[in-house]
Design a protein around this motif. Sequence first.
Motif, PDB file in Angstrom:
ATOM      1  N   GLY A   1       9.876   6.755   1.899  1.00 25.82           N
ATOM      2  CA  GLY A   1       9.937   6.075   3.192  1.00 25.82           C
ATOM      3  C   GLY A   1       8.975   4.914   3.336  1.00 25.82           C
ATOM      4  N   VAL A   2       8.207   4.614   2.303  1.00 30.58           N
ATOM      5  CA  VAL A   2       7.256   3.500   2.346  1.00 30.58           C
ATOM      6  C   VAL A   2       7.978   2.209   1.975  1.00 30.58           C
ATOM      7  CG1 VAL A   2       5.150   2.531   1.353  1.00 30.58           C
ATOM      8  CG2 VAL A   2       5.324   4.993   1.763  1.00 30.58           C
TER       9      VAL A   2
ATOM     10  N   PHE B   1       0.844  -1.193   0.000  1.00 34.47           N
ATOM     11  CA  PHE B   1       0.000   0.000   0.000  1.00 34.47           C
ATOM     12  C   PHE B   1       0.882   1.246   0.000  1.00 34.47           C
ATOM     13  CE2 PHE B   1      -2.761  -3.153   2.233  1.00 34.47           C
ATOM     14  CZ  PHE B   1      -3.746  -3.229   1.257  1.00 34.47           C
ATOM     15  N   VAL B   2       0.631   2.132  -0.940  1.00 37.93           N
ATOM     16  CA  VAL B   2       1.420   3.352  -1.073  1.00 37.93           C
ATOM     17  C   VAL B   2       0.476   4.550  -1.042  1.00 37.93           C
ATOM     18  CG1 VAL B   2       3.064   4.622  -2.500  1.00 37.93           C
ATOM     19  CG2 VAL B   2       3.104   2.112  -2.493  1.00 37.93           C
ATOM     20  N   PRO B   3       0.559   5.393  -0.016  1.00 38.31           N
ATOM     21  CA  PRO B   3      -0.311   6.575   0.042  1.00 38.31           C
ATOM     22  C   PRO B   3       0.123   7.627  -0.974  1.00 38.31           C
ATOM     23  CG  PRO B   3       1.245   6.592   1.869  1.00 38.31           C
ATOM     24  CD  PRO B   3       1.451   5.294   1.158  1.00 38.31           C
ATOM     25  N   GLY B   4      -0.829   8.386  -1.475  1.00 43.75           N
ATOM     26  CA  GLY B   4      -0.505   9.439  -2.432  1.00 43.75           C
ATOM     27  C   GLY B   4      -1.750  10.197  -2.846  1.00 43.75           C
ATOM     28  N   ARG B   5      -1.675  10.845  -4.010  1.00 46.55           N
ATOM     29  CA  ARG B   5      -2.786  11.630  -4.526  1.00 46.55           C
ATOM     30  C   ARG B   5      -2.938  11.376  -6.023  1.00 46.55           C
ATOM     31  NH1 ARG B   5      -4.791  15.747  -1.306  1.00 46.55           N
ATOM     32  NH2 ARG B   5      -3.711  15.982   0.688  1.00 46.55           N
TER      33      ARG B   5
ATOM     34  N   ARG C   1      -3.018  10.846 -13.093  1.00 46.92           N
ATOM     35  CA  ARG C   1      -1.759  10.286 -12.623  1.00 46.92           C
ATOM     36  C   ARG C   1      -1.826  10.102 -11.113  1.00 46.92           C
ATOM     37  NH1 ARG C   1       1.893  10.857 -16.748  1.00 46.92           N
ATOM     38  NH2 ARG C   1       3.578  10.101 -15.395  1.00 46.92           N
ATOM     39  N   PHE C   2      -1.125   9.054 -10.650  1.00 43.43           N
ATOM     40  CA  PHE C   2      -0.936   8.843  -9.214  1.00 43.43           C
ATOM     41  C   PHE C   2       0.482   9.247  -8.864  1.00 43.43           C
ATOM     42  CE2 PHE C   2       0.961   6.384  -5.804  1.00 43.43           C
ATOM     43  CZ  PHE C   2       0.051   6.565  -4.770  1.00 43.43           C
ATOM     44  N   ARG C   3       0.617  10.027  -7.765  1.00 46.42           N
ATOM     45  CA  ARG C   3       1.936  10.388  -7.264  1.00 46.42           C
ATOM     46  C   ARG C   3       1.984  10.135  -5.766  1.00 46.42           C
ATOM     47  NH1 ARG C   3       2.230  14.997 -11.097  1.00 46.42           N
ATOM     48  NH2 ARG C   3       3.936  14.535 -12.545  1.00 46.42           N
ATOM     49  N   GLY C   4       3.055   9.450  -5.345  1.00 44.43           N
ATOM     50  CA  GLY C   4       3.233   9.199  -3.928  1.00 44.43           C
ATOM     51  C   GLY C   4       4.453   8.353  -3.658  1.00 44.43           C
ATOM     52  N   ALA C   5       5.223   8.697  -2.637  1.00 42.94           N
ATOM     53  CA  ALA C   5       6.398   7.927  -2.171  1.00 42.94           C
ATOM     54  C   ALA C   5       7.405   7.653  -3.279  1.00 42.94           C
ATOM     55  CB  ALA C   5       5.936   6.611  -1.541  1.00 42.94           C
TER      56      ALA C   5
ATOM     57  N   LEU D   1      -2.564   3.563  -3.257  1.00 40.28           N
ATOM     58  CA  LEU D   1      -2.313   2.652  -4.367  1.00 40.28           C
ATOM     59  C   LEU D   1      -2.001   1.273  -3.802  1.00 40.28           C
ATOM     60  CD1 LEU D   1      -1.841   2.838  -7.567  1.00 40.28           C
ATOM     61  CD2 LEU D   1       0.578   2.638  -6.961  1.00 40.28           C
ATOM     62  N   GLY D   2      -2.554   0.217  -4.408  1.00 41.55           N
ATOM     63  CA  GLY D   2      -2.287  -1.155  -3.993  1.00 41.55           C
ATOM     64  C   GLY D   2      -1.623  -1.941  -5.111  1.00 41.55           C
ATOM     65  N   VAL D   3      -0.527  -2.643  -4.793  1.00 33.39           N
ATOM     66  CA  VAL D   3       0.191  -3.458  -5.773  1.00 33.39           C
ATOM     67  C   VAL D   3       0.637  -4.751  -5.094  1.00 33.39           C
ATOM     68  CG1 VAL D   3       2.086  -3.576  -7.430  1.00 33.39           C
ATOM     69  CG2 VAL D   3       1.111  -1.353  -6.829  1.00 33.39           C
TER      70      VAL D   3
END
Length: 376
Positions: A323-324, A242-246, A255-259, A284-286
């Motif tokens: 940092g994720v 799980f990656v937090p972002g916007r 677009r997704f941006r985060g970490a 975001l989940g991967v």
Amino acid sequence: MAEVVLKGVVKRYAGDVLAVRSLDLEIADGELVVLVGPSGCGKSTTLRMIAGLEDITAGELVIGGRRVNEVPPRDRDIAMVFQSYALYPHMTVRQNMAFGLELRKVDKAEIARRVDEAARMLDLDGLLERKPKALSGGQRQRVAMGRAIVRQPSVFLFDEPLSNLDARLRVQMRVEIARLHRRLGTTMVYVTHDQVEAMTLADRIAIMSMGELQQCGSPMEVYHRPVNRFVAGFMGSPGMNFVPGRVAREGGALRFRGAGLDLAFDARQEAALGEASLDGEVTLGVRPHHLVQVGAGGDVSATVEHVERMGAESFAHATLPGGVTVVARLPGGQPVTVGQPMRLQVERDQLHLFDAAGVNLLRGAIRDERTQGEAA
């Protein structure tokens, strides 16, 4: 007919403790459904209500077309296999398996026929005259299963039957239970906290959390198309990253941006997002096997913190620039060293996106040939 139907079933204990919240679940005749979830989610309570060992506070329970809310356990035509073997130590295997039928005053010849048939089915033929202390844990569990089989019930209930076994025996018993289900064709409801058991045994999996049913579907459906973040994180080993972002629209594309990740969504994913509110943070989940190590390029550089070598595959725990920590599944022989940088490529058609409430906004956009093949 041996379908099991729960309609708005509620279980409330004294002190206003709500253990099961308005559960709706239909289990078809001959189906093996696994109830899975963390400790305290309500799965065992649900099984005990089906068995008649817990009263139903509200709602309706129907077994084989008959409402059984007030029907005592002995009259529900069910058989239950518990976590503890609960065998009589002074009785032989044959006597343990026959005891319930003797209490029901079944004819002795019929008892002998059923016990011998169950013993052959469970590979207990040569153990019928032994007592429980002379059996291994796996053999004792098979005796407990045999005691249930000779009842010839309409529904089998399994309450974490493999929890007391070691890892090797759990694998063996999973295979035996699956084989038993195919041979008998009897409705089975199986409770476990182990998602590996759920994935390998079930026709359908019902995932519960905090007394509520989160999702019910085939193993591949709940794995590849989880409805929310809880299901996504619970199903799979290792769990989903799980990656937090916007999410923002730039140059006509979302677009997704985060970490440290910067990913554009394709047309199929944009269509799935539709009019969903994307204000504020999303996640975001991967899956680990959808993060691919590449020699150059890729989507992001991460630093390897730990490597789990499993033989045929390895799991690299790596920290993204933000940092994720994420986990990537690698071939077992692929060289990777703690402290080194690694380039990761994200498989675009396997992305999940969860809103603030945990809903999977991209569930309808996941491409998966295995799920499509299963449905076919």
